[in-house]
Motif scaffolding. Structure first.
Motif, short mmCIF file in Angstrom:
data_model
loop_
_atom_site.label_atom_id
_atom_site.label_comp_id
_atom_site.label_asym_id
_atom_site.label_seq_id
_atom_site.Cartn_x
_atom_site.Cartn_y
_atom_site.Cartn_z
N ARG A 186 0.81 -1.22 0.02
CA ARG A 186 0.16 -0.02 -0.03
C ARG A 186 0.75 1.37 -0.24
O ARG A 186 0.64 2.30 -0.72
CB ARG A 186 -0.91 -0.13 1.47
N TYR A 217 -11.02 4.67 -1.17
CA TYR A 217 -11.78 4.76 0.22
C TYR A 217 -10.91 5.83 0.80
O TYR A 217 -9.98 6.20 0.25
CB TYR A 217 -11.86 3.60 0.91
N GLN A 225 -13.47 -10.89 -11.96
CA GLN A 225 -13.78 -9.31 -11.73
C GLN A 225 -15.26 -9.03 -12.10
O GLN A 225 -16.41 -8.45 -11.88
CB GLN A 225 -12.73 -8.28 -12.28
N ASP A 276 -7.50 5.31 1.16
CA ASP A 276 -6.69 5.10 0.01
C ASP A 276 -6.09 6.49 -0.71
O ASP A 276 -5.29 6.59 -1.57
CB ASP A 276 -7.35 4.29 -1.11
N LEU A 277 -6.68 7.72 -0.28
CA LEU A 277 -6.37 8.79 -0.65
C LEU A 277 -4.96 9.34 -0.54
O LEU A 277 -4.37 8.95 0.65
CB LEU A 277 -7.24 9.79 -0.27
N SER A 296 -19.05 -0.82 -9.82
CA SER A 296 -18.77 -2.14 -9.71
C SER A 296 -17.30 -2.36 -10.12
O SER A 296 -16.41 -3.20 -9.53
CB SER A 296 -19.48 -3.33 -10.33
N MET A 297 -17.00 -2.17 -11.24
CA MET A 297 -15.69 -2.45 -11.88
C MET A 297 -14.35 -1.82 -11.18
O MET A 297 -13.56 -2.19 -11.08
CB MET A 297 -15.80 -2.41 -13.27
N GLU A 298 -14.99 -0.38 -10.93
CA GLU A 298 -13.76 0.31 -10.22
C GLU A 298 -13.45 -0.35 -8.87
O GLU A 298 -12.41 -0.38 -8.24
CB GLU A 298 -14.39 1.69 -9.71
N LYS A 299 -14.61 -1.00 -7.96
CA LYS A 299 -14.32 -1.70 -6.70
C LYS A 299 -13.73 -3.19 -7.05
O LYS A 299 -12.82 -3.36 -6.41
CB LYS A 299 -15.59 -2.00 -6.14
N ALA A 300 -14.09 -3.89 -8.09
CA ALA A 300 -13.65 -5.11 -8.41
C ALA A 300 -11.91 -5.31 -8.75
O ALA A 300 -11.26 -6.16 -8.84
CB ALA A 300 -14.35 -5.75 -9.59
N THR A 301 -11.72 -4.07 -9.39
CA THR A 301 -10.30 -3.95 -9.65
C THR A 301 -9.23 -3.23 -8.57
O THR A 301 -8.26 -3.01 -9.11
CB THR A 301 -9.93 -3.01 -11.07
N GLY A 302 -10.05 -2.80 -7.61
CA GLY A 302 -9.22 -2.10 -6.69
C GLY A 302 -8.92 -0.67 -6.86
O GLY A 302 -8.17 0.25 -6.29
N LYS A 303 -9.35 -0.05 -8.02
CA LYS A 303 -9.30 1.27 -8.39
C LYS A 303 -10.14 2.47 -7.48
O LYS A 303 -9.44 3.54 -7.28
CB LYS A 303 -9.86 1.48 -9.74
N ILE A 304 -11.02 1.92 -6.87
CA ILE A 304 -11.79 3.19 -6.24
C ILE A 304 -11.06 3.49 -4.90
O ILE A 304 -10.47 2.73 -4.35
CB ILE A 304 -13.18 2.68 -6.04
#
Lengths: 319, 157, 753
Positions: B27, C27, B87, C30-31, C17-25
């Motif tokens: 991270r 939280y 995914q 994460d900023l 969904s896809m932003e969450k599924a790929t870990g891109k979004i």
């Protein structure tokens, strides 16, 4: 410092080392500051300690063998099903994928007052395990009463496993039961007296043909939880039955009376009653999360799950 | 100490210290924030990554333990444009609500499908049982893994 | 039920969904917080104490140490951190930092350093000396004669608020009267994302807060008041949020982190540990409830009384509002109804909002009592409930507004169909060894606050290519409100979903919203979005007419028809927007809508649970849970199913083993991590079956009502009713692991395979 020796001789050279396998038991202890993270010697890169192989009349399992590998090993599945089942019941898939046999056997005993953060513990005086002189579980107890929750130990003991270990400059071999006893005793005052032992391998003789064995773990959930009780049972023709129970006392319990009844072909209900009575005598219950003493006693009956192993066993009249 | 890790199929070198966890390295140093920290004690599975083909909790693995090994995170298995079938299936099956457990769930599922392409429902439940979800009740997560397994089978022909 | 929907009542995956599924979004944690300092809040390890001394001298020597913030450095103001709009039931008693900790979550000192590691080191070196007092952890202790008042400025006793609601006569109890006592534990939300915030108050003038928040506008209001700022100077932004369930319906540590940022002149970040998540956020209130139910022998309910004691912890926050919320959610025709509820202060973990908001606890006791009554009268428990259930046009006891939609009978019928199918396939065993049984429970809730204080607004801006952007204040915390609101916008505007984009829960950019709680997003914010979109359509029509003054323009579902003589031209919404945007007499189309909730229509759920009890081993195993729900029009079928399934899982945990466990030796909870506190896992769940009834709520946006909270409310009583039938017990206490050995659903007989 973390060390990653590639041979046993290298590993034994570190002074005052804490030996580690997958480190999954130690990491939360470091984070909770009940153990100091220093001089960690990982045994995972010593090839011979990772092996699971036939040896003499039985098998040898290296202390660095991964639990997931033990659970899936054909050799173990075929000859030591209780061990494969126990390895498969430990913690979660993620932990089984890195945790080792040696680490599981040498795991810290646990208790709701000990397995807490430094901040949480700061409102209570230190207990035996953290350098103090009280057991919060049983305040008038002269020793720590934390429980030993290993699943793997229960299964190894049902096969009368031997342990090979390095101590004071020499390699020793002794019944695993003795090693666990020493570990559990020392672990009760872990901050003062740490057992300076490097476990290398476990040996078990192959069970006689036709013997049946199995392992049962009760936890409220399918995964992650430590056992609230576990049992390993062997029964068959050519040697006496053996029943071991874990998570009921500071070390695993050998239930000899119940095993004798099994050998004599007693009815299920009599065995359940005997097991409950024997555990009531031997168990040293403490306060655990989500389970009352009365429910813990109910769990003594969960040995029921293993009684189907007897179906092929001869009745007493045949003996 | 300097360690070398094959991270998401790329050889990477990092400076680390004895106490740094793999999660922290991923991270903070690799800046791959798809791997989540939910408990930091190995109890929730949100930080699951794949280490040499197996799912592990990266919060309870030291960075030095992965020296010379291969690590796969959620960023390494698919992209917005080219998602991994898992995914896509998690999206299509409605298996994603808050999404915080999703990367860990998907990696546990991937480790399962790489090893067992035709899992039973019980296999899936077991493989996912180290990952907590508080939103979905797991129903659609299990369905998503089944859907992905089916689609991957078709792709293989 | 009107015309078929284009976008609504479909199963649509979340937009993100896809932003969450790929870990891109991203939280909050994460900023990339541009040089933010790391912070830790030191809390009291004692449930009740007084701080004698704080010594930071050793901490100051830690490399990377930046600063400590002490109680004497923060404004000495009492406030209420609840994310509810201002109301009489919100009492002020919390402090930003305190020297008089009243529970183990109380903030004493904040420490900041360059890195997380340095901050941990420094925090360990802060020495705090306490004078420890005996805490009042239980209702009994707190209510005892002469017990020390925990908030003396509010009340001389620990009974800080009483809620009394009644109708009818206490003497008309019917021919059969039963009474029972019920006890429910405090329960933690356990969102998988830990609480966190990043505050930038570097210049001491403008404050920006990123945090997991359900109620950004209320939080902005409270923080502005605390720090003496104008609301214009404070910006709350909600990034992606990993679950809320009520836990984030209040300020957590944003005020202290804001002040730390001001002190250091740089942004500061705080991420809770899992232990803090358990001990220092909020829990569902533990309750002790006495219920009396009276009925005539023909099965007609006459009377219900509830004496409701709630353990709200040491600060009032939501407590009294939760007790009030419990009082008006009785879905049966009961002429004589008496609710007497008390908010009790203790030194236990602080209570707060949690899915069900007081209703969960009362429904638990009520539905078990109804089962006992049905048994006493020799009636089928389902028939007994249906016989007494309110119908459209009737009122809940002590509620003015009539029920405007109710498909409870369809819910019951469809749940029963599934139950019958299961029993045909798997049998219903009842012998000496194995006793299986079904239990049933009903539940209702509201759609928005029952006080009718819900207020939402929306702005819709039409781009010149005919796509639309909506701005709303309501927060998507993982339940899917952004997708749901976009669907309502697309349906109302006559656009496809892919032409709608949404921006939500940023106090600088979006209009006011009461907040994400009380199951209000679909009904309250959904109505606001529908109003805004209708406003935009009306403006579009008006401006379109101005571009063709000589023609007649008529509105159609999918656009507009322009008729001039015998010339007819059809324009899609997009074409119309484009024409208006670039026309000489054109303009920009901005629709707006504001909806003050005039009602809070109730969704209904019928829940059935099948359990297996083995008398010899005292084991209980859950086999099936069915939920059939009337949520009006399901805006998004996938989301509604997901809410029902997730609600079931939380109900299963509540019924079986979830509890914040109090330890007498430690005088505080031991439930500090995910091993000591158990949340159900995938393989623990029974088979679940969910059904959405055909229903239409006339006051809802396109006929919709809520689903979020009601989903979890009936689960625990359905399970306990099943267990009571299987085991022949009269249990009214949770969790069931106190009485039975709970087997995971996947538990097999015999050795593990």
């Amino acid at each position: 410092m973390n060390h990653f020796p590639s041979s046993l001789s290298q590993a034994t050279e570190y002074r005052d080392a804490i030996f580690a396998g997958g480190c999954t038991d130690l990491m939360p202890l470091f984070k909770n500051q009940v153990r100091d993270h220093r001089n960690l010697v990982f045994l995972t890169q010593i090839p011979e300690l990772r092996e699971i192989r036939r040896e003499g009349p039985g098998v040898s399992i290296g202390a660095s063998a991964i639990l997931a590998d033990v659970a899936e090993s054909e050799l173990i599945l075929n000859h030591f099903p209780a061990l494969a089942q126990a390895a498969n019941a430990v913690a979660s898939p993620q932990i089984r994928n890195i945790a080792t046999m040696g680490g599981n056997i040498m795991q810290d005993r646990r208790c709701i007052y000990f397995n807490q953060s430094a901040g949480w513990r700061s409102s209570l005086p230190p207990c035996f395990k953290t350098g103090g002189d009280v057991c919060h579980q049983i305040p008038n107890s002269p020793v720590c009463r934390a429980l030993y929750y290993s699943d793997v130990a229960t299964a190894l003991l049902v096969y009368d496993a031997q342990a090979e270990y390095w101590e004071k400059g020499a390699l020793h071999c002794a019944p695993l039961r003795e090693l666990i006893h020493r570990h559990c005793e020392a672990n009760g005052t872990a901050c003062r007296n740490r057992l300076n032992i490097l476990v290398t391998r476990f040996f078990m003789d192959s069970p006689p043909k036709g013997e049946r064995s199995g392992f049962y773990k009760y936890a409220m959930r399918t995964s992650i939880d430590f056992p609230l009780i576990n049992f390993a049972l062997r029964c068959g023709r050519s040697r006496s039955a053996k029943l071991v129970s874990g998570a009921a006392a500071p070390e695993p319990l050998i239930l000899e009376h119940t095993a004798a009844l099994l050998d004599h072909g007693a009815a299920d209900d009599d065995i359940l009653a005997a097991c409950q009575a024997e555990l009531k005598t031997l168990a040293m219950p403490i306060r655990e999360a989500c389970i009352s003493p009365a429910r813990k006693r109910d769990l003594y009956l969960q040995v029921f799950s293993l009684l189907s192993l007897r179906e092929d066993c001869p009745k007493s009249t045949e003996l | 100490m300097t360690i070398t890790v094959r991270l998401n199929h790329e050889l990477r070198t990092f400076n680390t210290d004895a106490q740094e966890t793999l999660l922290h390295l991923i991270r903070e140093k690799a800046r791959l924030t798809g791997t989540k920290c939910g408990c930091d004690l190995g109890e929730c599975g949100a930080c699951t990554v794949i280490l040499d083909g197996r799912a592990v909790n990266s919060c309870c693995v030291l960075a030095e333990q992965v020296n010379g090994r291969e690590v796969e995170t959620i960023e390494g298995i698919g992209t917005l444009e080219h998602p991994h079938p898992l995914q896509q299936a998690f999206m299509d099956a409605g298996a994603i609500q808050c999404g915080f457990c999703t990367p860990g769930m998907i990696l546990s599922a991937k480790a399962l499908l790489d090893h067992t392409p035709h899992p039973s429902r019980a296999d899936i439940q077991k493989a996912m049982s180290g990952n907590l979800c508080r939103c979905t009740g797991y129903t659609k997560i299990i369905e998503a893994v089944e859907l992905a397994a089916e689609r991957m089978e078709k792709e293989r022909g | 039920m009107g015309k078929p929907f284009q976008v609504l009542n479909h199963a649509i995956p979340r937009l993100e969904s896809m932003e969450k599924a790929t870990g891109k979004i991203a939280y909050t944690a994460d900023l990339d917080a541009h040089g933010a300092a790391a912070a830790i809040v030191l809390r009291s390890p004692h449930s009740c104490a007084r701080v004698l001394q704080i010594d930071c001298s050793e901490a100051e020597k830690v490399p990377g140490f930046l600063g400590c913030l002490l109680p004497c450095e923060v404004p000495d103001i009492l406030y209420n951190p609840s994310g509810n709009p201002p109301a009489e039931l919100l009492l002020a008693d919390a402090r930003i930092l305190t020297e008089n900790p009243r529970y183990i979550g109380d903030r004493i000192v904040c420490v900041a350093a360059e890195t997380d590691e340095a901050c941990r080191m420094a925090a360990q070196k802060v020495k705090i000396r306490y004078e420890v007092h005996a805490p009042l952890l239980t209702l009994k202790d707190a209510m005892a004669e002469g017990a020390r008042p925990i908030q003396p400025h509010l009340s001389a006793s620990n009974i800080v608020k009483r809620r009394n609601v009644s109708q009818g006569s206490p003497d008309q109890k019917g021919e059969v009267l039963l009474s029972g006592h019920f006890s429910t534990p405090s329960m933690q939300h356990v969102p998988i994302e830990p609480t966190c915030c990043i505050c930038d108050f570097s210049d001491g003038k403008n404050l920006t807060v990123y945090s997991n928040s359900q109620t950004v506008f209320q939080e902005r209001r409270i923080v502005s008041e605390l720090l003496g700022l104008k609301e214009n100077d404070v910006r709350f932004i909600k990034p992606a949020v990993g679950g809320g369930f009520g836990a984030r319906q209040q300020l957590h540590s944003q005020p202290v982190i804001a002040l730390m940022s001001k002190k250091l002149g740089r942004p500061v970040r705080l991420v809770y540990t899992r232990e803090e998540e358990f001990t220092a956020t909020a829990v569902r209130l533990g309750t002790e409830i006495d219920i009396e139910v009276g009925a005539n022998r023909d099965g007609v309910l006459q009377y219900l009384s509830a004496y409701y004691l709630a353990n709200i912890g040491p600060y009032t926050i939501h407590g009294p509002t939760i007790v009030a919320g419990a009082s008006r959610k009785i879905q049966y025709r009961i002429p004589n109804y008496f609710f007497d509820g008390y908010s009790i202060l203790t030194n236990d973990i602080c209570g707060g909002a949690f899915r069900g908001y007081g209703n969960t606890q009362l429904t638990f006791g009520r539905e078990i009592m109804l089962d006992r009554m049905a048994q006493k009268l020799g009636m089928d428990p389902l028939e007994f409930r249906l016989k007494n259930h309110v119908k459209v046009g009737e009122h809940f006891p002590c509620v003015d507004a009539p029920v405007t939609s109710c498909a409870i009978e369809e819910c019951a019928r469809r749940a029963m169909e599934i139950r019958t199918r299961i029993d045909v396939e798997e049998h219903l065993t009842f012998d000496e060894e194995v006793r299986q049984a079904w239990g049933v429970a009903f539940a209702c809730h509201g759609s928005g606050p029952s006080s009718r204080e819900g207020l939402s607004s929306a702005i819709v801006m039409l781009n010149d290519d005919g796509t639309a952007r909506i701005l709303v204040g309501s927060a998507d915390i993982g339940q899917g409100s952004e997708t749901m609101l976009s669907q309502i916008a697309a349906e109302t505007l006559g656009l496809s979903l892919s032409d709608v984009r949404i921006k939500a829960a940023d106090t600088l950019l979006t209009p006011y919203d009461t907040g994400t709680f009380a199951s209000s997003q679909t009904f309250v914010c959904g109505n606001a979005v529908a109003l805004a979109c209708r406003d935009a359509r009306a403006k579009l029509l008006k401006q379109l007419m101005e571009t063709v003054p000589e023609a007649v323009v008529t509105e159609e579902d999918d656009g507009f028809l322009i008729s001039s003589g015998d010339k007819r031209e059809h324009l899609s919404v997009q074409q119309a927007v484009r024409r208006v945007a670039f026309h000489q007499h054109g303009g920009v189309i901005i629709g707006c809508g504001s909806y003050k909730a005039q009602a809070s229509p109730s969704p209904f759920v019928v829940c059935m649970a099948k359990v297996e009890y083995r008398p010899k081993l005292n084991t209980v195993r859950l086999l099936h849970i069915i939920e059939a729900a009337d949520v009006g029009t399901p805006i998004n079928r996938l989301s509604v199913e997901g809410q029902l399934e997730g609600g079931i899982a939380q109900g299963v945990g509540y019924a079986l083993f979830e509890r914040m466990e109090r330890n007498p030796r430690a005088q505080k909870t031991v439930s500090t991590d995910l091993l000591h506190y158990r949340v159900p896992q995938a393989a623990d769940m029974p088979k679940t079956h969910v059904v959405i009834a055909d229903s239409y709520e006339p006051t809802g946006p396109h006929g919709a009502k809520s689903v979020g909270e009601v989903a979890t409310v009936p689960v625990a009583p359905a399970i306990v009713n099943a267990v009571n039938r299987a085991a022949g017990t009269e249990i009214g206490t949770l969790p069931l692991c106190d009485r039975f050995v709970i087997l995971p659903h996947s538990a097999e007989r015999g050795p593990l395979s």
